[in-house]
Design a protein around this motif. Structure first.
Motif, PDB file in Angstrom:
ATOM      1  N   VAL A 221     -81.406  54.481  21.458  1.00  0.00           N
ATOM      2  CA  VAL A 221     -80.734  54.963  20.251  1.00  0.00           C
ATOM      3  C   VAL A 221     -80.646  56.487  20.268  1.00  0.00           C
ATOM      4  N   VAL A 222     -81.758  57.126  20.571  1.00  0.00           N
ATOM      5  CA  VAL A 222     -81.762  58.596  20.583  1.00  0.00           C
ATOM      6  C   VAL A 222     -80.816  59.119  21.658  1.00  0.00           C
ATOM      7  N   ALA A 223     -80.757  58.395  22.815  1.00  0.00           N
ATOM      8  CA  ALA A 223     -79.868  58.847  23.889  1.00  0.00           C
ATOM      9  C   ALA A 223     -78.393  58.728  23.498  1.00  0.00           C
ATOM     10  N   GLN A 224     -78.067  57.803  22.591  1.00  0.00           N
ATOM     11  CA  GLN A 224     -76.677  57.612  22.192  1.00  0.00           C
ATOM     12  C   GLN A 224     -76.281  58.415  20.962  1.00  0.00           C
ATOM     13  N   LEU A 225     -77.220  59.124  20.359  1.00  0.00           N
ATOM     14  CA  LEU A 225     -76.880  59.910  19.158  1.00  0.00           C
ATOM     15  C   LEU A 225     -75.850  60.993  19.464  1.00  0.00           C
ATOM     16  N   LYS A 226     -75.896  61.536  20.661  1.00  0.00           N
ATOM     17  CA  LYS A 226     -74.929  62.596  20.992  1.00  0.00           C
ATOM     18  C   LYS A 226     -73.500  62.053  21.012  1.00  0.00           C
ATOM     19  N   HIS A 227     -73.346  60.773  21.426  1.00  0.00           N
ATOM     20  CA  HIS A 227     -72.008  60.176  21.425  1.00  0.00           C
ATOM     21  C   HIS A 227     -71.606  59.724  20.018  1.00  0.00           C
ATOM     22  N   ILE A 228     -72.583  59.393  19.188  1.00  0.00           N
ATOM     23  CA  ILE A 228     -72.276  58.957  17.828  1.00  0.00           C
ATOM     24  C   ILE A 228     -71.828  60.137  16.973  1.00  0.00           C
ATOM     25  N   PHE A 229     -72.537  61.257  17.072  1.00  0.00           N
ATOM     26  CA  PHE A 229     -72.235  62.419  16.229  1.00  0.00           C
ATOM     27  C   PHE A 229     -71.349  63.438  16.926  1.00  0.00           C
ATOM     28  N   GLY A 230     -71.090  63.251  18.213  1.00  0.00           N
ATOM     29  CA  GLY A 230     -70.241  64.199  18.916  1.00  0.00           C
ATOM     30  C   GLY A 230     -70.874  65.556  19.103  1.00  0.00           C
ATOM     31  N   VAL A 231     -72.189  65.606  19.355  1.00  0.00           N
ATOM     32  CA  VAL A 231     -72.904  66.865  19.571  1.00  0.00           C
ATOM     33  C   VAL A 231     -73.434  66.897  21.002  1.00  0.00           C
ATOM     34  N   SER A 232     -73.919  68.052  21.419  1.00  0.00           N
ATOM     35  CA  SER A 232     -74.440  68.224  22.776  1.00  0.00           C
ATOM     36  C   SER A 232     -75.852  68.793  22.719  1.00  0.00           C
ATOM     37  N   PRO A 233     -76.860  67.974  22.517  1.00  0.00           N
ATOM     38  CA  PRO A 233     -78.234  68.485  22.446  1.00  0.00           C
ATOM     39  C   PRO A 233     -78.745  68.876  23.822  1.00  0.00           C
ATOM     40  N   THR A 234     -79.786  69.678  23.822  1.00  0.00           N
ATOM     41  CA  THR A 234     -80.429  70.076  25.073  1.00  0.00           C
ATOM     42  C   THR A 234     -81.138  68.869  25.684  1.00  0.00           C
ATOM     43  N   ARG A 235     -81.050  68.737  27.004  1.00  0.00           N
ATOM     44  CA  ARG A 235     -81.685  67.605  27.682  1.00  0.00           C
ATOM     45  C   ARG A 235     -83.133  67.962  28.005  1.00  0.00           C
ATOM     46  N   PHE A 236     -84.029  67.061  27.675  1.00  0.00           N
ATOM     47  CA  PHE A 236     -85.457  67.252  27.940  1.00  0.00           C
ATOM     48  C   PHE A 236     -85.939  66.154  28.881  1.00  0.00           C
ATOM     49  N   LEU A 252     -78.684  69.904  15.115  1.00  0.00           N
ATOM     50  CA  LEU A 252     -77.250  70.013  15.374  1.00  0.00           C
ATOM     51  C   LEU A 252     -76.403  69.181  14.415  1.00  0.00           C
ATOM     52  N   LEU A 253     -77.021  68.485  13.486  1.00  0.00           N
ATOM     53  CA  LEU A 253     -76.262  67.642  12.563  1.00  0.00           C
ATOM     54  C   LEU A 253     -75.224  68.429  11.761  1.00  0.00           C
ATOM     55  N   PRO A 254     -75.501  69.676  11.366  1.00  0.00           N
ATOM     56  CA  PRO A 254     -74.437  70.425  10.657  1.00  0.00           C
ATOM     57  C   PRO A 254     -73.185  70.634  11.486  1.00  0.00           C
ATOM     58  N   HIS A 255     -73.327  70.492  12.832  1.00  0.00           N
ATOM     59  CA  HIS A 255     -72.161  70.686  13.714  1.00  0.00           C
ATOM     60  C   HIS A 255     -71.575  69.351  14.165  1.00  0.00           C
ATOM     61  N   THR A 256     -71.802  68.301  13.386  1.00  0.00           N
ATOM     62  CA  THR A 256     -71.306  66.975  13.752  1.00  0.00           C
ATOM     63  C   THR A 256     -69.770  66.983  13.844  1.00  0.00           C
ATOM     64  N   HIS A 257     -69.256  66.289  14.897  1.00  0.00           N
ATOM     65  CA  HIS A 257     -67.813  66.160  15.072  1.00  0.00           C
ATOM     66  C   HIS A 257     -67.346  64.967  14.238  1.00  0.00           C
ATOM     67  N   LEU A 258     -66.714  65.223  13.123  1.00  0.00           N
ATOM     68  CA  LEU A 258     -66.397  64.199  12.150  1.00  0.00           C
ATOM     69  C   LEU A 258     -65.471  63.109  12.692  1.00  0.00           C
ATOM     70  N   PRO A 259     -64.438  63.404  13.456  1.00  0.00           N
ATOM     71  CA  PRO A 259     -63.608  62.309  14.009  1.00  0.00           C
ATOM     72  C   PRO A 259     -64.425  61.353  14.887  1.00  0.00           C
ATOM     73  N   THR A 260     -65.320  61.901  15.697  1.00  0.00           N
ATOM     74  CA  THR A 260     -66.170  61.043  16.537  1.00  0.00           C
ATOM     75  C   THR A 260     -67.092  60.188  15.674  1.00  0.00           C
ATOM     76  N   LEU A 261     -67.685  60.779  14.642  1.00  0.00           N
ATOM     77  CA  LEU A 261     -68.562  60.027  13.743  1.00  0.00           C
ATOM     78  C   LEU A 261     -67.787  58.917  13.041  1.00  0.00           C
ATOM     79  N   LEU A 262     -66.518  59.189  12.659  1.00  0.00           N
ATOM     80  CA  LEU A 262     -65.711  58.175  11.996  1.00  0.00           C
ATOM     81  C   LEU A 262     -65.429  56.996  12.925  1.00  0.00           C
ATOM     82  N   VAL A 263     -65.064  57.290  14.179  1.00  0.00           N
ATOM     83  CA  VAL A 263     -64.812  56.216  15.156  1.00  0.00           C
ATOM     84  C   VAL A 263     -66.075  55.386  15.352  1.00  0.00           C
TER      85      VAL A 263
END
Length: 821
Positions: A221-236, A252-263
């Motif tokens: 789930v955590v690994a797919q959050l970047k595709h859900i919100f359209g953000v690019s977190p640092t990889r650890f 990075l939630l304030p920088h969420t890509h809204l079209p990606t989140l809608l899809v």
């Protein structure tokens, strides 16, 4: 021994069998009789016969066993329908789980094709579907992202570093890492299978596997959050990866890509609603509705005609090449860096596949060979790795579809592979505009079943607290330490719980159920009755080096005999006895020196002179005590007489008709009160010296020894150790048993063992347990045989007791026996 015995209410209508007699009756074979020599085994292994060759080939290629018997009329149509249904599921899962493995989606389709075909030839399960799986995909993704991070592929322009990543180079290297890890993991599985190490999967218990997959779902789930919100977190990477990634995504939630989140939101709502409808209509539908495939097709069509990528910058799958990739040798230089991850993948993949295959085998009445399954899965991974596949195992969702839609054999896997092959060759480019958010939504919804496994906490709380602890430790360690370290820590902890439970087993005293030969715990069974004079001791676990000392302590506690203290007491008494013997010798020498003086006193007696007597000495001491004055010579004389002796004091005068009566007092500081106490004596506390009654004398000596020396009494004459729960015994346990026999024999308690398995008896023989004093006559076939022997040999009313040693000194001058304690 009579074939019919009757000892009170305990009876057996057969001969009482000890181990030696049992071997004579049954003619038990020795180890050399049952096990061929090394030379014979080598000859047999290299001997080739037609039946042996056929068995070897068929066991290595199970397809040769069932394919010639395959009936197209009976199995053809069910397998075809089942294969098409599973193939349709392979497409969205292959594309989606490739994102979890951090490789391009097309390699998920490759992973759904090659391994399934390899398993068709070598697998023994008829119903499992080999291909991509959530947990293994996450584990592979953790390896690829650790060895191929984005920071290693930044595009540089002179001395300046831009924010772009060379995606082509990064993905290419990640595919190499995934392939190397998969090949190495497959080789590990093949080697373990060839050496018959298939049982290794049993070390992954069900609570451990379920907790591990639940925690792995959280990683997914955590690994797919970047595709859900359209953000690019640092990889650890490494421990606490999940915590750091989640923290970064939240920032990075304030920088969420809204079209990606809608899809993503629309896709998840559609998937959840469609799956619920599918579950509701499943009893009426011949095959399930392919919800994931419909979602992918709809998402691709909408994205293609609305240009989501160009108009709204929504990330899409990208180029999917037509055709199959050429096989290539993986980079062997990576093996050293991924060997730990490869071993973890091998163990987890095998545990999941074998447990699922065993479930279907039990349901449909066929066998699954654990070692052959390990080889089959290993070859699927090893061969698949040469075609750039990542690690595979069986999928529960696809396997259930294959079984419920009527699949009978692995021909269904061939049908599903054909569906995937057609997609790769002809339909691949059609999915280039598929949004990655749709694939992430598919992963999210498919993980719902794994998150439901959190209900195991409530179930395990009611059923087994230890399994609950294993579940929680596995979940926490996997969440915090990442997937590889978490698995290692979980296995170690699970094994420690096994060791802990064998170190602290349940110890019990057994009693007989009246009218039967059954012996049960007297604490948990009201009708069980202890055998008089016999203690039956049993441990719920095998005795070995880790619990041998605890076993001995439990035996002491349950029997009520503190054997250590009793033996120490006995040793002290023996030492005291030796000292008293030496003092007696010295006194005898002094008496010899005074022999002349004795003769003189005898002469004076003839002439009427006064004679020394105990009465005179006691009277003189009484007078001294009353006067409060004693000379040094008198004090020294009485001290010498007191030193560890028993004083003989008259209580009645000598008469012509019989001897006088004497009282025995333990040595100590005599005073007036002790002598005045004579008038209060009871008849039971005295004895007549002239009497020949040994019982009365023994009773008086017993009363004397109870003073400061202490005394133990017990009603146990035999202890039976029930070893029916032991499946082996090591050198430390054998030594412990020897000590038990030796120590309890010191206090006249017999030890017997019952219920020993043949392997345990053989290990006792190899460990030099038996000797002249401990023979196979001390081993019995059952507890009841041992009880009957004890009652016959020692009797139910025999109460042994430990008596201090007694030394008798005869004083010819006084014609008295002084007993020293």
């Amino acid at each position: 021994m009579d074939s019919t015995r009757r000892l009170g209410k305990y009876r057996v209508e057969r001969e009482v069998l000890d181990e030696q007699r049992l071997e004579e009756v049954t003619q038990r074979k020795t180890h050399s009789d049952t096990q061929p020599s090394l030379t014979e085994r080598l000859k047999d292994s290299f001997r080739c016969t037609a039946p042996k060759l056929k068995r070897s080939v068929v066991s290595s290629l199970p397809v040769l066993y069932w394919l010639p018997k395959y009936s197209i009329w009976d199995y053809g149509m069910p397998d075809l329908i089942s294969g098409i249904s599973v193939g349709i599921m392979h497409l969205p899962q292959g594309l989606a789980y490739a994102l979890l493995a951090s490789v391009p989606p097309v390699f998920g389709l490759y992973t759904s094709l090659y391994p399934a075909l390899i398993y068709f030839f070598f697998g023994t399960s008829r119903h499992i579907s080999i291909g991509t799986f959530t947990v293994l995909s996450i584990m592979v993704g953790s390896v690829t992202e650790r060895l191929a991070p984005d920071t290693a592929f930044l595009i540089t322009n002179g001395t300046n570093v831009t924010a772009e990543v060379n995606i082509t180079a990064r993905d290419s290297y990640r595919v190499q890492v995934a392939a190397a890890t998969t090949v190495l993991g497959g080789l590990i599985q093949v080697v373990l299978g060839l050496v018959k190490f298939g049982f290794v999967g049993t070390y992954l218990s069900e609570p451990l596997v379920r907790a591990y997959t639940t925690a792995a779902a959280a990683h997914a789930v955590v690994a797919q959050l970047k595709h859900i919100f359209g953000v690019s977190p640092t990889r650890f990477s490494g421990p606490l990866l999940l915590v750091y990634t989640l923290k970064d995504v939240c920032m990075l939630l304030p920088h969420t890509h809204l079209p990606t989140l809608l899809v993503s939101a629309v896709s998840m709502v559609f998937l959840i609603a469609a799956k619920e409808l599918n579950s509701f209509l499943s009893p009426k539908l011949p095959v399930p509705i392919p919800v994931e495939l419909i979602t992918i097709v709809a998402g691709t069509l909408i994205s293609t005609y609305t240009h989501l990528n160009s108009n709204y910058t929504i990330s899409v799958v990208g180029e999917i090449p037509n055709g199959l990739s050429y096989p290539s040798v993986p980079d062997a230089s990576l093996f050293g860096e991924v060997i730990g991850d490869a071993f973890a993948l091998a163990m987890v993949g095998y545990a999941i596949s074998f447990s699922l295959g065993k479930t279907f085998a039990l349901k449909h009445g066929y066998n699954v060979d654990s070692n052959q399954e390990l080889v089959a899965l290993g070859l699927s991974n090893a061969v698949g790795g040469f075609f750039q596949c990542f690690s595979v195992c069986s999928s529960m969702s696809r396997s259930l579809i294959q079984e419920t839609t009527g699949g009978k054999t692995q021909m269904a896997a061939v049908a599903s592979a054909l569906i995937v092959l057609v997609t790769i060759l002809k339909l691949g480019p059609l999915f280039q505009e598929l949004p990655k958010a749709v694939l992430a939504a598919i992963v999210f919804v498919n993980l719902k079943g794994m998150f439901k496994q959190h209900s195991d906490i409530v179930t395990l709380w009611k059923r087994s607290k230890i399994d609950l602890v294993v579940w929680l430790v596995t979940w926490v360690s996997t969440m915090l330490l990442n997937l590889d370290l978490g698995l290692a820590a979980s296995i170690i902890f699970a094994l420690m719980t096994v060791i802990f439970r064998t170190q602290l087993p349940t110890y019990s005293i057994l009693g007989n159920v009246p009218g039967t030969e059954l012996y049960v715990d007297i604490e948990t069974h009201r009708k069980a009755r202890e055998i008089p004079g016999v203690t039956i001791f049993r441990s719920s676990a095998t005795v070995y080096f880790a619990n041998a000392d605890l076993y001995l302590e439990a035996l002491k506690e349950k029997s009520g005999l503190d054997i250590s203290k009793m033996i120490i007491y006995k040793r002290r008494q023996e030492a005291k006895q030796k000292r008293r013997e030496r003092r007696a010798e010295r006194r005898a020498k002094r008496h010899a020196k005074k022999e002349d003086h004795t003769k003189l006193r005898a002469a004076k007696q003839l002439s009427g002179a006064p004679v020394f007597s105990v009465e005179e000495e006691a009277g003189r001491w009484r007078d001294t005590c009353m006067d409060g004055i004693a000379t040094d010579e008198e004090e020294q004389d009485w001290t010498e007489r007191e030193n560890g002796t028993v004083f003989v004091v008259p209580i009645t005068p000598r008469t012509p008709d019989g001897p006088c009566r004497w009282e025995y007092l333990k040595g100590g500081e005599p005073d007036c009160s002790s002598l005045g106490w004579m008038s209060e004596l009871q008849d039971g506390d005295t004895t007549t010296l002239g009497s020949s009654s040994e019982d009365t004398l023994s009773h008086d000596l017993e009363r004397v020894s109870l003073g400061s020396l202490g005394k133990w009494t017990w009603d146990i004459h035999s202890i039976i150790i029930d070893l029916s729960t032991a499946n082996f015994i090591d050198i430390v346990a054998i030594k412990t048993m020897k000590n038990i026999f030796q120590d309890f024999s010191e206090i006249d308690v017999d030890i017997y063992m019952a219920g020993c398995q043949p392997s345990v008896v053989e290990q006792l023989e190899l460990g030099d347990f038996f000797s002249e004093s401990v023979t196979k006559r001390h081993l019995f076939a059952s507890v009841h045989d041992a009880v009957l022997y004890c009652l016959d040999h020692r009797g139910a009313a025999s109460f042994p007791r430990y008596e201090p040693s007694v030394v008798s000194i005869f004083c010819p001058m006084l014609k008295l026996n002084f007993f020293l304690f």
